[in-house]
Design a protein around this motif. Structure first.
Motif, PDB file in Angstrom:
ATOM      1  N   ILE A  66       0.845  -1.193   0.000  1.00 53.98           N
ATOM      2  CA  ILE A  66       0.000   0.000   0.000  1.00 53.98           C
ATOM      3  C   ILE A  66       0.881   1.244   0.000  1.00 53.98           C
ATOM      4  CG2 ILE A  66      -1.640   1.379   1.338  1.00 53.98           C
ATOM      5  CD1 ILE A  66      -2.902  -1.275   2.281  1.00 53.98           C
ATOM      6  N   ILE A  67       1.882   1.238   0.839  1.00 53.48           N
ATOM      7  CA  ILE A  67       2.779   2.391   0.935  1.00 53.48           C
ATOM      8  C   ILE A  67       3.466   2.653  -0.403  1.00 53.48           C
ATOM      9  CG2 ILE A  67       4.927   3.211   2.001  1.00 53.48           C
ATOM     10  CD1 ILE A  67       3.926   1.745   4.598  1.00 53.48           C
ATOM     11  N   SER A  68       3.882   1.597  -1.092  1.00 50.73           N
ATOM     12  CA  SER A  68       4.605   1.791  -2.353  1.00 50.73           C
ATOM     13  C   SER A  68       3.684   2.094  -3.534  1.00 50.73           C
ATOM     14  CB  SER A  68       5.476   0.573  -2.672  1.00 50.73           C
ATOM     15  OG  SER A  68       4.678  -0.544  -2.994  1.00 50.73           O
ATOM     16  N   TRP A  69       2.446   1.615  -3.521  1.00 47.26           N
ATOM     17  CA  TRP A  69       1.563   1.802  -4.664  1.00 47.26           C
ATOM     18  C   TRP A  69       0.776   3.107  -4.633  1.00 47.26           C
ATOM     19  CZ3 TRP A  69      -0.931  -3.689  -5.384  1.00 47.26           C
ATOM     20  CH2 TRP A  69      -0.026  -4.500  -6.073  1.00 47.26           C
ATOM     21  N   VAL A  70       0.474   3.597  -3.462  1.00 46.72           N
ATOM     22  CA  VAL A  70      -0.317   4.812  -3.379  1.00 46.72           C
ATOM     23  C   VAL A  70       0.615   6.006  -3.549  1.00 46.72           C
ATOM     24  CG1 VAL A  70      -1.863   6.194  -1.950  1.00 46.72           C
ATOM     25  CG2 VAL A  70      -2.056   3.703  -1.952  1.00 46.72           C
ATOM     26  N   SER A  71       0.300   6.798  -4.563  1.00 47.02           N
ATOM     27  CA  SER A  71       1.155   7.942  -4.874  1.00 47.02           C
ATOM     28  C   SER A  71       0.309   9.158  -5.193  1.00 47.02           C
ATOM     29  CB  SER A  71       2.046   7.607  -6.070  1.00 47.02           C
ATOM     30  OG  SER A  71       1.253   7.526  -7.247  1.00 47.02           O
ATOM     31  N   ASN A  72       0.978  10.267  -5.412  1.00 50.86           N
ATOM     32  CA  ASN A  72       0.273  11.494  -5.774  1.00 50.86           C
ATOM     33  C   ASN A  72      -0.360  11.403  -7.158  1.00 50.86           C
ATOM     34  OD1 ASN A  72       0.779  12.778  -3.354  1.00 50.86           O
ATOM     35  ND2 ASN A  72       2.729  13.596  -4.056  1.00 50.86           N
ATOM     36  N   GLU A  73      -0.007  10.398  -7.922  1.00 55.03           N
ATOM     37  CA  GLU A  73      -0.593  10.217  -9.253  1.00 55.03           C
ATOM     38  C   GLU A  73      -2.003   9.647  -9.175  1.00 55.03           C
ATOM     39  OE1 GLU A  73       2.048   7.807 -11.577  1.00 55.03           O
ATOM     40  OE2 GLU A  73       3.772   9.036 -11.082  1.00 55.03           O
ATOM     41  N   ASN A  74      -2.356   9.019  -8.054  1.00 50.12           N
ATOM     42  CA  ASN A  74      -3.676   8.430  -7.907  1.00 50.12           C
ATOM     43  C   ASN A  74      -4.719   9.509  -7.640  1.00 50.12           C
ATOM     44  OD1 ASN A  74      -1.738   6.229  -6.141  1.00 50.12           O
ATOM     45  ND2 ASN A  74      -2.856   5.477  -7.925  1.00 50.12           N
ATOM     46  N   SER A  75      -5.976   9.178  -7.917  1.00 54.94           N
ATOM     47  CA  SER A  75      -7.056  10.118  -7.621  1.00 54.94           C
ATOM     48  C   SER A  75      -7.112  10.342  -6.114  1.00 54.94           C
ATOM     49  CB  SER A  75      -8.395   9.578  -8.127  1.00 54.94           C
ATOM     50  OG  SER A  75      -8.838   8.514  -7.306  1.00 54.94           O
ATOM     51  N   MET A  76      -7.566  11.513  -5.728  1.00 58.33           N
ATOM     52  CA  MET A  76      -7.658  11.844  -4.298  1.00 58.33           C
ATOM     53  C   MET A  76      -8.573  10.869  -3.549  1.00 58.33           C
ATOM     54  SD  MET A  76      -6.656  13.517  -1.727  1.00 58.33           S
ATOM     55  CE  MET A  76      -5.796  14.949  -2.319  1.00 58.33           C
ATOM     56  N   PRO A  77      -9.761  10.521  -4.072  1.00 58.24           N
ATOM     57  CA  PRO A  77     -10.596   9.565  -3.336  1.00 58.24           C
ATOM     58  C   PRO A  77      -9.901   8.200  -3.143  1.00 58.24           C
ATOM     59  CG  PRO A  77     -11.903  10.693  -4.998  1.00 58.24           C
ATOM     60  CD  PRO A  77     -10.465  11.072  -5.238  1.00 58.24           C
TER      61      PRO A  77
END
Length: 173
Positions: A32-43
C-alpha cells in the motif's frame, strides 16, 4: 521453499494460518505504501490510507493473539498475497493512463480484500470451534473490517473510478 510445521490438530492449523496472515498483512502494508502515490485520484488515495490503517490494526491484532496464545510465529511467507501483489504489479506496469491505473489498483486491492475476508472468517470459525472466544471475536471483527472496506472499495469503483476508466481520454475533452 519454506517448511510448514507438522499439523496434527485444528489448533496447529490455526497457528499456521495466523502466521501466514501476519505475513500477508505485513506484505500488504508495504505494498500500500509503495503503490499509493500522488498520481492516484484523491478519493483512491484517501481510501488506501484508510485501508493502511485497517491493515496496521490487523497486524497489531495478530501480534496480540500470538503473544497471548504463546504462538511463536513461524517465518512463513504468504504465497497467496505474494501472488496477488505480483500479478497486480504486472498489470499496473501496463496501464497507460492514471484513470486506468486507478481502476486496476482498486481492483487489485478488492481481490486482496476478498481473500482476507475468507481467511479471517475461517480463523474466526476455527477459534470458535477451539473455544477461543476472545480470538474468535477478534478475527470476526477483522472479517467485518474487511467487509466494510469491500463496500467502500465497491462504491468508489462503481460511482467514480470505473466510469472514468471507460474512456479516459473522451472524458477529459
Amino acid at each position: 521453499m519454506e517448511t510448514i510445521p507438522s499439523i496434527s490438530c485444528l489448533r496447529q492449523l490455526l497457528d499456521v494460518d495466523i502466521s501466514r496472515m501476519k505475513s500477508a498483512e505485513l506484505q500488504l502494508k508495504n505494498t500500500i505504501i509503495s503503490w499509493v502515490s500522488n498520481e492516484n485520484s484523491m478519493p483512491l488515495r484517501l481510501l488506501m490510507n484508510d485501508y493502511l490503517d485497517v491493515v496496521e490494526k490487523h497486524i497489531r491484532l495478530l501480534e496480540i493473539f500470538c503473544k497471548e496464545e504463546k504462538i511463536s510465529a513461524y517465518d512463513l511467507t504468504n504465497g497467496v498475497m505474494k501472488t496477488y501483489i505480483a500479478e497486480a504489479a504486472e498489470k499496473l506496469a501496463c496501464c497507460s493512463c492514471p484513470e486506468i491505473k486507478d481502476a486496476c489498483l482498486l481492483a487489485a486491492f478488492q481481490q486482496i480484500n476478498h481473500y482476507k475476508i475468507s481467511v479471517y472468517g475461517t480463523a474466526a470459525a476455527f477459534a470458535g470451534a477451539l473455544r477461543l472466544q476472545k480470538a474468535g471475536l477478534l478475527f470476526h471483527q477483522a472479517e467485518l473490517d474487511e467487509k466494510d472496506m469491500d463496500e467502500r472499495l465497491s462504491y468508489l469503483a462503481e460511482h467514480e473510478l470505473n466510469k472514468k476508466a471507460i474512456a479516459p481520454f473522451a472524458l477529459a475533452s
